[in-house]
Design an enzyme around this catalytic site. Structure first.
Site, short mmCIF file in Angstrom:
data_model
loop_
_atom_site.label_atom_id
_atom_site.label_comp_id
_atom_site.label_asym_id
_atom_site.label_seq_id
_atom_site.Cartn_x
_atom_site.Cartn_y
_atom_site.Cartn_z
N LYS A 14 0.88 -1.18 0.00
CA LYS A 14 0.00 0.00 0.00
C LYS A 14 0.91 1.22 0.00
O LYS A 14 1.25 1.78 1.04
CB LYS A 14 -0.92 -0.05 1.23
CG LYS A 14 -2.11 0.87 1.15
CD LYS A 14 -3.12 0.55 2.23
CE LYS A 14 -4.10 1.67 2.47
NZ LYS A 14 -4.88 2.08 1.31
N1 PMP Z 1 -7.78 -1.54 -2.75
C1 PMP Z 1 -7.16 -0.36 -2.60
C2 PMP Z 1 -6.40 0.21 -3.75
C3 PMP Z 1 -7.25 0.34 -1.39
O1 PMP Z 1 -6.66 1.52 -1.23
C4 PMP Z 1 -8.00 -0.21 -0.33
C5 PMP Z 1 -8.12 0.54 0.98
N2 PMP Z 1 -7.07 0.26 1.83
C6 PMP Z 1 -8.61 -1.46 -0.52
C7 PMP Z 1 -8.49 -2.10 -1.75
C8 PMP Z 1 -9.34 -2.13 0.60
O2 PMP Z 1 -8.42 -2.58 1.54
P1 PMP Z 1 -8.76 -2.69 3.08
O3 PMP Z 1 -9.98 -3.52 3.18
O4 PMP Z 1 -7.58 -3.37 3.68
O5 PMP Z 1 -8.97 -1.33 3.60
#
Ligand code: PMP
Length: 322
Positions: A166
């Site tokens: 991320k």
């Molecule tokens: N995809 C992307 C590109 C994101 O930024 C997020 C948000 N973090 C998600 C999916 C969903 O991830 P999570 O459930 O861990 O927040």
């Protein structure tokens, strides 16, 4: 919590955690020559904190912190903290800011010390920031659903931008998707993977229901493997719903019975139309509603927590409620 509204309605909290110390919100600044400003070299997380009877409770805190450290590893960012240390710091931050519920943004970035692409000796800085944050896709979105489009932008191919990390550098694409969607009157955009099958939305993973089966694309190197995605799969399995992680052709979005997005900020939010084609009846479906309810029951401490997803902030200690 004695916060004040700042830019874009973000409520400022009194304290931000920076490299082991608490600093006032207005003092948590960077120099313009920080590596991250030029090259997008930061990794981050987004974590929700829910008010529970036992106190503020961070949902899947350890899993988020592990992903943060994994993102550092992928991007070769030497961070000196481990999950236990960061968990404690996150809890202290909520305590110190007297925040009962809200959003937590851990951020590890490359600061000053290098002007070229190679990060060299750029200082690594770690911040933990929290603030109150309501429904990400709008107040009514959880019930009414949102209108989405298929983006003209594709998600990156495997072995280009590492999507399991991320990293801030991955997000200009998400911004383009989101701005294009907004320009055309949609709330969200769903992007396709390089092979033309469904990948993910701008900051959410995608699920659909067809014939009572829950489908989601595999973590194929084009998307972030969301923690809410994992919670959704586990909750569905716990409820006896069949789950299939498989490639989804674009047109299945138009003929499914239910469609929803998952993410920490978004939680579980139904999609009521794609490219102006209504999803089934255009209202929230029963499996979406069930999974929404189960997720929030666990998050808010109204149901048992068999998978140990809650970390309750109690005084200056953190307690994982298993
Ligand atoms: N995809 C992307 C590109 C994101 O930024 C997020 C948000 N973090 C998600 C999916 C969903 O991830 P999570 O459930 O861990 O927040």
């Amino acid at each position: 919590m004695s916060g004040k509204p700042g830019h874009a309605g973000v409520i400022h909290t009194p304290w931000i955690w920076h490299n082991g110390d608490f600093v006032p919100w207005d003092s948590a600044n960077l120099h313009v020559m920080s590596h991250v400003v030029h090259y997008g070299s930061s990794v981050f997380e987004g974590i929700r904190c829910y008010a529970t009877r036992e106190g503020p409770s961070l949902l899947r805190l350890d899993d988020h912190l592990r992903r943060l450290l994994d993102s550092c590893r992928i991007h070769r960012i030497p961070v000196e903290y481990d999950v236990a240390f960061l968990r404690d710091a996150c809890c202290k931050l909520f305590e110190r800011n007297e925040l009962e519920e809200g959003y937590l943004r851990p951020l590890v970035l490359r600061g000053e010390g290098a002007v070229g692409i190679h990060p060299g000796d750029a200082r690594v800085e770690t911040f933990l920031i929290c603030w109150p944050w309501g429904a990400y896709l709008g107040k009514d979105a959880h019930e009414a659903g949102v209108d989405a489009c298929v983006s003209t932008w594709f998600r990156p191919a495997p072995n280009t931008h590492p999507t399991l990390a991320k990293c801030a550098g991955n997000y200009p694409l998400a911004q383009l998707m989101k701005m294009e969607a907004a320009q055309n009157g949609y709330t969200e955009a769903i992007a396709l993977a390089p092979d033309g099958t469904v990948s993910e939305a701008s900051a959410q993973n995608v699920f659909l229901v067809k014939g009572g089966i829950l489908y989601t694309p595999p973590a194929d190197g084009s998307m972030l493997s969301g923690i809410t995605r994992d919670s959704t799969i586990v909750l569905a399995q716990d409820a006896g719903i069949a789950v299939r992680e498989e490639r989804i052709p674009r047109e299945k979005l138009y003929i499914c019975d239910e469609l929803f997005l998952t993410g920490t900020a978004t939680e579980i939010t139904p999609v009521r139309s794609v490219d102006r084609i209504p999803v089934a009846g255009g209202t929230r479906g029963p499996i979406t509603e069930l999974l929404q309810r189960r997720l929030l029951e666990v998050a808010m401490g109204r149901a048992p927590d068999p998978h140990g997803w809650r970390t309750v902030v109690r005084g200056r200690r953190s307690t994982r409620v298993a």
